[in-house]
Design an enzyme around this catalytic site. Structure first.
Site, PDB file in Angstrom:
ATOM      1  N   ALA A  18       0.828  -1.217   0.000  1.00 32.11           N
ATOM      2  CA  ALA A  18       0.000   0.000   0.000  1.00 32.11           C
ATOM      3  C   ALA A  18       0.859   1.262   0.000  1.00 32.11           C
ATOM      4  O   ALA A  18       0.442   2.299   0.504  1.00 32.11           O
ATOM      5  CB  ALA A  18      -0.922  -0.018   1.217  1.00 32.11           C
ATOM      6  N   ASP A 117      -5.063  -2.184  -3.183  1.00 29.14           N
ATOM      7  CA  ASP A 117      -6.034  -1.391  -3.944  1.00 29.14           C
ATOM      8  C   ASP A 117      -7.095  -2.264  -4.616  1.00 29.14           C
ATOM      9  O   ASP A 117      -7.657  -1.891  -5.641  1.00 29.14           O
ATOM     10  CB  ASP A 117      -5.325  -0.482  -4.964  1.00 29.14           C
ATOM     11  CG  ASP A 117      -4.528  -1.241  -6.026  1.00 29.14           C
ATOM     12  OD1 ASP A 117      -4.461  -2.483  -5.947  1.00 29.14           O
ATOM     13  OD2 ASP A 117      -3.978  -0.588  -6.933  1.00 29.14           O
ATOM     14  N   HIS A 344     -42.430  13.392   2.578  1.00 27.49           N
ATOM     15  CA  HIS A 344     -42.157  14.247   1.413  1.00 27.49           C
ATOM     16  C   HIS A 344     -41.227  15.408   1.762  1.00 27.49           C
ATOM     17  O   HIS A 344     -41.487  16.146   2.705  1.00 27.49           O
ATOM     18  CB  HIS A 344     -43.440  14.858   0.849  1.00 27.49           C
ATOM     19  CG  HIS A 344     -44.674  14.035   1.053  1.00 27.49           C
ATOM     20  ND1 HIS A 344     -45.094  13.093   0.151  1.00 27.49           N
ATOM     21  CD2 HIS A 344     -45.560  14.006   2.072  1.00 27.49           C
ATOM     22  CE1 HIS A 344     -46.205  12.516   0.601  1.00 27.49           C
ATOM     23  NE2 HIS A 344     -46.506  13.046   1.759  1.00 27.49           N
ATOM     24  N   ASN A 367     -30.989  22.502  12.300  1.00 30.75           N
ATOM     25  CA  ASN A 367     -30.169  21.950  13.390  1.00 30.75           C
ATOM     26  C   ASN A 367     -28.851  22.680  13.588  1.00 30.75           C
ATOM     27  O   ASN A 367     -28.149  22.426  14.551  1.00 30.75           O
ATOM     28  CB  ASN A 367     -29.901  20.452  13.146  1.00 30.75           C
ATOM     29  CG  ASN A 367     -29.153  20.208  11.846  1.00 30.75           C
ATOM     30  OD1 ASN A 367     -29.297  20.958  10.886  1.00 30.75           O
ATOM     31  ND2 ASN A 367     -28.355  19.154  11.812  1.00 30.75           N
ATOM     32  N   SER A 386     -47.176  21.007   7.405  1.00 33.13           N
ATOM     33  CA  SER A 386     -46.337  21.202   6.224  1.00 33.13           C
ATOM     34  C   SER A 386     -45.570  22.509   6.314  1.00 33.13           C
ATOM     35  O   SER A 386     -46.108  23.532   6.729  1.00 33.13           O
ATOM     36  CB  SER A 386     -47.197  21.221   4.965  1.00 33.13           C
ATOM     37  OG  SER A 386     -47.789  19.964   4.805  1.00 33.13           O
TER      38      SER A 386
END
Ligand code: UD1
Ligand code: CA
Length: 454
Positions: A18, A117, A344, A367, A386
């Protein structure tokens, strides 16, 4: 396949290469080093670690070089028992393997060499490779694949009898060799002694001026050692990640595998081709995942829950039994209670949604105040109208309601059973007090009855 059946019958060392630059990715230092690139929620190398774990090798060596500090920090935190071996400069895969073996001077047994990889490799590929290597008592065994166009991959050259002769890198191949469709996957098993000897003889006389591990396989053969080339049944799924197209191919392979595993356990996925479920997602049988849905690592979804179409669940989201997340809804770091719905155009971030609550169309939990994230609590049986914006930290109590387009500020929490409307929201008088609404902003029924449910 169980862990016990994969355990070595003779000592096993695993060497993971790696150290390479990953130069075909472009992008430079803004990116993590290639082995730590994200692949369905986990670093490439974590996929490799998981495939190797059931083999329970005595020694695990990871060759680091390019961005070694980053990689070694990750190894320290996430791969207990792995030892880093630095390769400076990175002078090819053969050079890398040589340094790793020098770190195991007394080791006798089998050495599995794996390129870091190839995130799609499975424990079963490695078990098959080792099983053939041991059954044939070979000094070297290489896992190969057959695909229509192996591009820049190393080609496997066989003799007239079909036995392994050597591997030629695409850059060094003749036009005739380039037409070969069998390629080297970069997964090998060696007898430690034979590998040590072969690695001592490598030249750098090739287009890249590097020591090729592939030449070591040819060298074992030339010195009269037994070399097996095993064709993997799904070799096309073992392509290494060199550029972004390769990473997309690896993701597609793993994504399909993850979806299939969930479906076999009883999860109903309508369209796996457009469903991304990252690694480490727990979904109970009986849940339904509709098309064009992205579910991030660490999410948990209960029985009978329904997600999508066009939904995104991010890290740490928990949907309890029967919860429903519909189209164009994003949920992050939130728990959605049993039977609760947000169907929705909604964002739920850092929220607690109580059982059976209904979150109407276009609801947003605000938030983030620009500095910190805050939580929103929505109680059981609450109904969020809504277009409501819940400015966190705030809450709507059990059975509480908000009217369409209400903006509920942090100090305006809606008490249990109450209805709040307006901007900023105010709590309407309860039914018993109605008529005392001197402000005359219309009846509670008009303003509160706007939440969608379908
Ligand atoms: C290599 C193989 C090729 C094979 C292909 C499969 C060689 C010479 N070629 O080509 O035959 O078909 O993989 O995917 O081996 N690495 C080091 N140190 C180095 C160079 C590379 O640790 O000095 C590591 C890389 O980080 C990588 C792996 O070895 O994980 C393979 O190197 P890479 O340069 O990607 O080799 P390929 O060109 O893909
Ligand atoms: Ca590669």
């Amino acid at each position: 396949m169980g862990e016990a059946s994969l355990r070595a019958e003779r000592p096993l060392a695993v060497v993971i290469l790696a150290a390479g630059k990953g130069s075909r990715l472009g992008g430079g230092d803004a990116l993590p080093p290639k082995p730590l690139l994200d692949c369905l929620g986990l670093p490439l190398l974590e996929h490799v670690r998981r495939a190797l774990a059931p083999l329970a090798a005595e020694h695990t060596l990871v060759v680091t070089g390019h961005r070694a500090e980053d990689l070694e920090a990750w190894l320290g935190a996430s791969w207990g028992g792995a030892r880093a071996v630095r390769q400076v400069p990175q002078n090819g895969t053969g050079h890398a393997a040589r340094l790793a073996l020098e770190a195991l001077p007394d080791f006798e047994g089998d050495v599995l060499v794996v390129y870091g990889d190839v995130p799609q490799l499975a424990s079963t590929d490695l078990a098959e490779l080792l099983a053939v290597h041991r059954a044939e008592d070979a000094q070297a065994t290489v896992l190969t694949g057959v695909i229509a166009e192996p591009g820049m991959l190393g080609r496997v050259v066989r003799d007239e009898a079909g036995a392994f002769a050597r591997i030629v890198e695409a850059r060094d191949a003749t036009p005739h060799e380039l037409e070969l469709r069998e390629f080297n996957t970069g997964l090998y098993a060696f007898a430690a002694g034979a590998l040590r000897t072969a690695l001592g003889s490598l030249s750098t006389d090739n287009v890249q001026g590097e020591e090729y591990l592939t030449d070591a396989v040819g060298a074992v053969r030339e010195s009269g050692g037994r070399v097996e080339a095993v064709v993997a049944p799904e070799g096309g799924a073992l392509l290494g990640v060199n550029d972004w197209a390769d990473l997309a191919t690896a993701v597609a392979t793993l994504r399909a595998r993850i979806c299939t595993e969930h479906m076999r356990r009883g999860v109903r996925i309508t369209d796996p081709a457009t469903t991304v479920i990252e690694a480490d997602v727990a979904i109970e049988p009986g849940a339904r995942i509709l098309p064009v849905t992205h579910i991030g690592t660490g999410c948990r979804i209960g029985a009978g829950a329904k997600v999508g179409p066009f939904a995104r669940l991010r890290g740490g989201t928990v949907l309890e039994a029967g919860a429903e997340i519909g189209n164009f809804v994003e949920v992050k770091g939130s728990t959605v209670g049993a039977g609760a719905k947000a169907k929705h155009l909604t964002y739920l971030g850092d929220a607690e949604v109580g059982p059976r609550a209904n979150v109407g169309c276009g609801v947003v939990t605000a938030n983030y105040d620009g500095q910190a994230k805050h939580r929103t609590h929505i109680g059981p049986d609450a109904s969020i109208g809504s277009g409501t914006v819940l400015v966190a930290p705030t809450s709507v109590g059990a059975g509480g309601r908000t009217g369409a387009n209400a903006v509920v500020l942090p100090d305006h929490a809606v008490p249990p059973g109450a209805t709040a409307v307006g901007v900023p929201s105010r709590v309407l008088p309860s039914e018993a007090d109605s008529g005392e609404d001197a402000a005359g902003h219309g009846s509670p029924e008009e303003q509160a009855g706007e939440s969608t449910q379908s």
